[in-house]
Structure formats: C-alpha cells, structure tokens
Design a protein around this motif. Structure first.
Motif, PDB file in Angstrom:
ATOM      1  N   ALA A   1      23.619 -19.680 -33.405  1.00 58.39           N
ATOM      2  CA  ALA A   1      24.903 -19.000 -33.562  1.00 58.39           C
ATOM      3  C   ALA A   1      25.795 -19.801 -34.490  1.00 58.39           C
ATOM      4  CB  ALA A   1      25.584 -18.822 -32.209  1.00 58.39           C
ATOM      5  N   ILE A   2      26.751 -19.096 -35.085  1.00 61.83           N
ATOM      6  CA  ILE A   2      27.857 -19.735 -35.795  1.00 61.83           C
ATOM      7  C   ILE A   2      29.147 -19.079 -35.333  1.00 61.83           C
ATOM      8  CG2 ILE A   2      26.626 -20.466 -37.866  1.00 61.83           C
ATOM      9  CD1 ILE A   2      27.690 -17.892 -39.226  1.00 61.83           C
ATOM     10  N   ASN A   3      30.223 -19.830 -35.432  1.00 63.57           N
ATOM     11  CA  ASN A   3      31.541 -19.274 -35.165  1.00 63.57           C
ATOM     12  C   ASN A   3      32.201 -18.974 -36.502  1.00 63.57           C
ATOM     13  OD1 ASN A   3      33.606 -18.406 -33.467  1.00 63.57           O
ATOM     14  ND2 ASN A   3      34.694 -20.351 -33.610  1.00 63.57           N
ATOM     15  N   ARG A   4      32.634 -17.727 -36.697  1.00 62.56           N
ATOM     16  CA  ARG A   4      33.255 -17.316 -37.952  1.00 62.56           C
ATOM     17  C   ARG A   4      34.759 -17.216 -37.718  1.00 62.56           C
ATOM     18  NH1 ARG A   4      29.891 -11.934 -38.935  1.00 62.56           N
ATOM     19  NH2 ARG A   4      30.836 -11.593 -36.894  1.00 62.56           N
ATOM     20  N   ILE A   5      35.500 -18.050 -38.436  1.00 66.22           N
ATOM     21  CA  ILE A   5      36.943 -18.177 -38.208  1.00 66.22           C
ATOM     22  C   ILE A   5      37.697 -17.412 -39.288  1.00 66.22           C
ATOM     23  CG2 ILE A   5      38.847 -19.805 -37.999  1.00 66.22           C
ATOM     24  CD1 ILE A   5      36.727 -21.892 -37.135  1.00 66.22           C
ATOM     25  N   PRO A   6      38.638 -16.530 -38.893  1.00 62.78           N
ATOM     26  CA  PRO A   6      39.370 -15.752 -39.888  1.00 62.78           C
ATOM     27  C   PRO A   6      40.211 -16.641 -40.803  1.00 62.78           C
ATOM     28  CG  PRO A   6      39.693 -14.853 -37.676  1.00 62.78           C
ATOM     29  CD  PRO A   6      39.028 -16.188 -37.517  1.00 62.78           C
ATOM     30  N   GLY A   7      40.413 -16.162 -42.041  1.00 57.36           N
ATOM     31  CA  GLY A   7      41.312 -16.843 -42.954  1.00 57.36           C
ATOM     32  C   GLY A   7      42.764 -16.659 -42.543  1.00 57.36           C
ATOM     33  N   GLN A   8      43.658 -17.393 -43.190  1.00 51.01           N
ATOM     34  CA  GLN A   8      45.077 -17.322 -42.884  1.00 51.01           C
ATOM     35  C   GLN A   8      45.585 -15.885 -43.029  1.00 51.01           C
ATOM     36  OE1 GLN A   8      46.880 -19.913 -41.814  1.00 51.01           O
ATOM     37  NE2 GLN A   8      48.704 -18.631 -41.563  1.00 51.01           N
ATOM     38  N   GLY A   9      46.258 -15.403 -41.966  1.00 49.76           N
ATOM     39  CA  GLY A   9      46.829 -14.070 -41.997  1.00 49.76           C
ATOM     40  C   GLY A   9      45.833 -12.951 -41.821  1.00 49.76           C
ATOM     41  N   GLU A  10      44.584 -13.260 -41.476  1.00 53.31           N
ATOM     42  CA  GLU A  10      43.529 -12.268 -41.336  1.00 53.31           C
ATOM     43  C   GLU A  10      43.116 -12.132 -39.874  1.00 53.31           C
ATOM     44  OE1 GLU A  10      41.615 -10.071 -42.588  1.00 53.31           O
ATOM     45  OE2 GLU A  10      41.768 -10.176 -44.772  1.00 53.31           O
ATOM     46  N   ILE A  11      42.608 -10.950 -39.517  1.00 55.19           N
ATOM     47  CA  ILE A  11      41.937 -10.797 -38.223  1.00 55.19           C
ATOM     48  C   ILE A  11      40.429 -10.689 -38.428  1.00 55.19           C
ATOM     49  CG2 ILE A  11      43.911  -9.669 -37.150  1.00 55.19           C
ATOM     50  CD1 ILE A  11      42.273  -7.015 -37.364  1.00 55.19           C
ATOM     51  N   ARG A  12      40.005 -10.434 -39.663  1.00 51.39           N
ATOM     52  CA  ARG A  12      38.579 -10.280 -39.951  1.00 51.39           C
ATOM     53  C   ARG A  12      37.958 -11.660 -40.173  1.00 51.39           C
ATOM     54  NH1 ARG A  12      38.447  -6.555 -45.030  1.00 51.39           N
ATOM     55  NH2 ARG A  12      39.876  -8.206 -45.692  1.00 51.39           N
ATOM     56  N   SER A  13      36.867 -11.915 -39.466  1.00 50.71           N
ATOM     57  CA  SER A  13      36.234 -13.222 -39.570  1.00 50.71           C
ATOM     58  C   SER A  13      34.939 -13.182 -40.370  1.00 50.71           C
ATOM     59  CB  SER A  13      35.933 -13.763 -38.164  1.00 50.71           C
ATOM     60  OG  SER A  13      35.134 -12.846 -37.457  1.00 50.71           O
ATOM     61  N   ASN A  14      34.541 -12.001 -40.826  1.00 44.55           N
ATOM     62  CA  ASN A  14      33.302 -11.886 -41.604  1.00 44.55           C
ATOM     63  C   ASN A  14      33.329 -12.847 -42.783  1.00 44.55           C
ATOM     64  OD1 ASN A  14      34.375  -9.200 -40.545  1.00 44.55           O
ATOM     65  ND2 ASN A  14      32.197  -8.771 -40.700  1.00 44.55           N
ATOM     66  N   LEU A  15      32.214 -13.523 -43.014  1.00 44.11           N
ATOM     67  CA  LEU A  15      32.156 -14.462 -44.133  1.00 44.11           C
ATOM     68  C   LEU A  15      32.391 -13.744 -45.451  1.00 44.11           C
ATOM     69  CD1 LEU A  15      29.148 -16.719 -43.052  1.00 44.11           C
ATOM     70  CD2 LEU A  15      31.578 -16.925 -42.475  1.00 44.11           C
ATOM     71  N   ALA A  16      31.949 -12.467 -45.536  1.00 47.77           N
ATOM     72  CA  ALA A  16      32.163 -11.684 -46.756  1.00 47.77           C
ATOM     73  C   ALA A  16      33.625 -11.314 -46.952  1.00 47.77           C
ATOM     74  CB  ALA A  16      31.307 -10.415 -46.722  1.00 47.77           C
ATOM     75  N   ALA A  17      34.436 -11.444 -45.893  1.00 47.46           N
ATOM     76  CA  ALA A  17      35.853 -11.102 -45.969  1.00 47.46           C
ATOM     77  C   ALA A  17      36.739 -12.344 -45.967  1.00 47.46           C
ATOM     78  CB  ALA A  17      36.239 -10.184 -44.805  1.00 47.46           C
ATOM     79  N   GLY A  18      36.150 -13.501 -46.265  1.00 46.09           N
ATOM     80  CA  GLY A  18      36.935 -14.718 -46.379  1.00 46.09           C
ATOM     81  C   GLY A  18      36.922 -15.615 -45.171  1.00 46.09           C
ATOM     82  N   GLY A  19      36.161 -15.261 -44.132  1.00 46.01           N
ATOM     83  CA  GLY A  19      36.049 -16.130 -42.979  1.00 46.01           C
ATOM     84  C   GLY A  19      35.247 -17.384 -43.310  1.00 46.01           C
ATOM     85  N   THR A  20      35.433 -18.404 -42.487  1.00 45.15           N
ATOM     86  CA  THR A  20      34.686 -19.644 -42.668  1.00 45.15           C
ATOM     87  C   THR A  20      33.816 -19.897 -41.438  1.00 45.15           C
ATOM     88  OG1 THR A  20      36.532 -20.938 -41.773  1.00 45.15           O
ATOM     89  CG2 THR A  20      36.415 -20.680 -44.173  1.00 45.15           C
ATOM     90  N   ALA A  21      32.669 -20.543 -41.657  1.00 43.60           N
ATOM     91  CA  ALA A  21      31.719 -20.773 -40.579  1.00 43.60           C
ATOM     92  C   ALA A  21      31.944 -22.138 -39.945  1.00 43.60           C
ATOM     93  CB  ALA A  21      30.298 -20.677 -41.112  1.00 43.60           C
TER      94      ALA A  21
END
Length: 319
Positions: free
Chosen positions: A222-242
């Motif tokens: 597993a990985i934890n995908r953390i949303p970017g600043q001001g985002e609720i989306r954590s997908n790596l394709a949407a700017g999240g970080t692992a």
C-alpha cells in the motif's frame, strides 16, 4: 515458462515510465523472458468466430525518451497465438471499453485474460464497491437534486463525483451552505447520462487516501496518497504525493473480505482506496496503478508477484 503476452493498452509514447504500472509489469515480464505484443482496442477484429488483433512486438527499457522499440506488425489470433492478454487501457469506462470486454470474453476459454473481462464489465469501480457497503462511508447514487440536498443536510459536507470518472477527475466538495450544488447537479446531468455518486465528506482525507494493491486476492502492499495544498483529491495524477504506510486492523479486515471474491472473479490485479484507515471508497479493476511508488517505499517487487500469480493461473488451467 516463456509466455507470449498481448497487452491491450494506451499508446506506448504516452507512458510516464517513472510511475506507470503497466510499464513496470512489462519490464517484469520481459525480465522473465516473456515476449510482449502491443495493440489498441481499435486494432481488434472479430471474424469467422475468431478474435484477431493487429499488434506489434515490443521491447522496453527504463530510458526516458527511448523506452520502447516496436517490431513488425503481426496479425495475432488472441485465442490461439498468445498465452495471456492484459486489459490495461485507461478508462473512460465507455461503450468502447465495454465492447472490448465482450469480445475478449469470447476467448477466455482459450487464453488467460487479465483481469477477467466479464468481471471487469460487471465491476465498475464505484458500483462494485456497493457489494461491500458495510465498509463504506455514507453513500448515495442519484440524479436527483432534491435527494442530494437532503443528503447534504444530513451529513453537512459532501463529495460529488461521476460514476465512471478516473484519476480524480470531476470530484467536487460541497460545503454546508450548498453553494453551487444546483449548478453542479445540472452540469453533471448535461455531461453524463448516468447517475452520479454522492458521499459524506471525510475530513480524514487530508491525512491521505490509501491505495492498497491486491494480487490474486492477496495484499501486495500500500501507499498513502496525500492531497496537495487546497485539494481534496489525492490521486497521484491529480497532484497528490505518495508516502509510506502500513495497514490498520480495519483495512486488513476489508482486504480479507474482498480477497476471496476477487480471486473467484478472476480479478488478479486490483487497487482499493481507503480513507481514514477504515472507509472503503473504490475498488479499481480496470487499470489500477500505484505499484511503482509502492515498491520504492517498501522494497517489494509487485511485478514479480503479479507474474507469479499469472503463471500459477496458467498452471491451474492446464491441470
């Protein structure tokens, strides 16, 4: 065991080799001596009770800008000329995708198709998860503005998203005041003929949205995908970080519940999404991702685990 493997996937030139799971699977296959063939869904033809694909043999290497090389185009009988067919093209999960599952389903008695095409067709990510509603946050599927308003009033904040979206696209958070809710429901009605999904907003999403990978029903990592600043989306394709992570007892319970059914359905490579250590939000069966980052954090080799499972499946079919 040297295999001939046909991959129904996106264009090779479009791959981000630094993080693409399909590319990692191809590298792992090639390291085992398997021969790889690339084709697109549009390259398939059904004729005279046979399914063919205009495909090109491909070799891969982890060199940015020079990561693949094609051989000559060949006409493959997908039921007789190859051992494994991988469905790895990205959504949208539209009629073209569904048509491909119907065609591939016709060869599953001859060739191992991963993931099983009938199960992929019957398990869209945001609908299949309803089979495990006991693990989900409060959820509604609707086209009704009135129902959505009532759900918002009950839960305070909500998330609205299309049923067949991917990579975090068109995911919206609606606050307690309901600002723009009517306009959003109207927009969804214009953009998609399907209902949409509404879920109670989980504040724990700020701490990450965990992607857990299961291979033939077993947890690979597993990985934890953390949303970017001001985002609720954590997908790596949407700017999240692992980030590196471990599984909670509740997450292990979810995996134990899903594992046997995934294996029975022939869903060999699956990614599930869990928020807050206990809320299951999606079961991704079309083209799950995340194994490159996961292996980098954990020192694992999910590609090898996947091919071990594929080869085991082939031995079981031959027995």
């Amino acid at each position: 065991m040297s295999l001939k493997v046909a991959l129904q996937m996106d264009p090779m030139e479009s791959l981000n080799i630094a993080g693409d799971s399909t590319f990692a699977i191809m590298l792992s296959a090639q390291a085992r001596g398997h021969r790889l063939y690339h084709y697109r869904p549009d390259d398939m033809t059904w004729r005279d009770d046979r399914l063919y694909a205009q495909a090109r043999e491909v070799t891969v290497q982890r060199v940015e800008g020079n990561h693949y090389r094609f051989g000559a185009t060949v006409r493959l009988d997908l039921g007789r000329d190859v051992d494994v067919v991988w469905m790895r093209q990205d959504p949208p999960f539209d009629l073209n995708y569904i048509t491909a599952t119907h065609l591939l389903e016709r060869i599953t008695g001859e060739t191992l198709v991963v993931n099983d095409p009938a199960s992929v067709r019957n398990a869209p990510e945001k609908l299949y998860v309803l089979d495990f509603a006991r693990f989900m946050p409060p959820t509604m599927i609707t086209r009704s503005l009135d129902e959505t308003r009532a759900f918002l009033a009950e839960h305070g904040e909500i998330v609205v998203k299309p049923l067949y979206g991917n990579a975090g696209s068109a995911v919206f958070r609606i606050g307690q005041d309901g600002g723009n809710l009517a306009a959003l429901v109207e927009l969804f009605g214009q953009m998609w003929v399907e209902s949409f999904m509404v879920q109670a907003f989980l504040k724990d999403v700020a701490k990450g949205d965990k992607r857990i990978v299961l291979v033939d029903g077993e947890v690979a990592g597993a990985i934890n995908r953390i949303p970017g600043q001001g985002e609720i989306r954590s997908n790596l394709a949407a700017g999240g970080t692992a980030a590196k992570t471990d599984l909670t007892p509740d997450e292990l319970e979810i995996c134990a519940a899903l594992g046997p059914e995934l294996r029975q359905k022939g869903l060999l490579f699956v990614g599930i999404d869990v928020i807050g250590g206990k809320y299951l939000t999606e079961i991704n069966v079309t083209s799950p991702t995340g194994i490159v980052a996961m292996d980098a954090f954990n020192g694992t080799d999910t590609g090898a685990m996947i091919w071990d499972a594929v080869e085991r499946r082939l031995r079981e079919r031959a027995a």
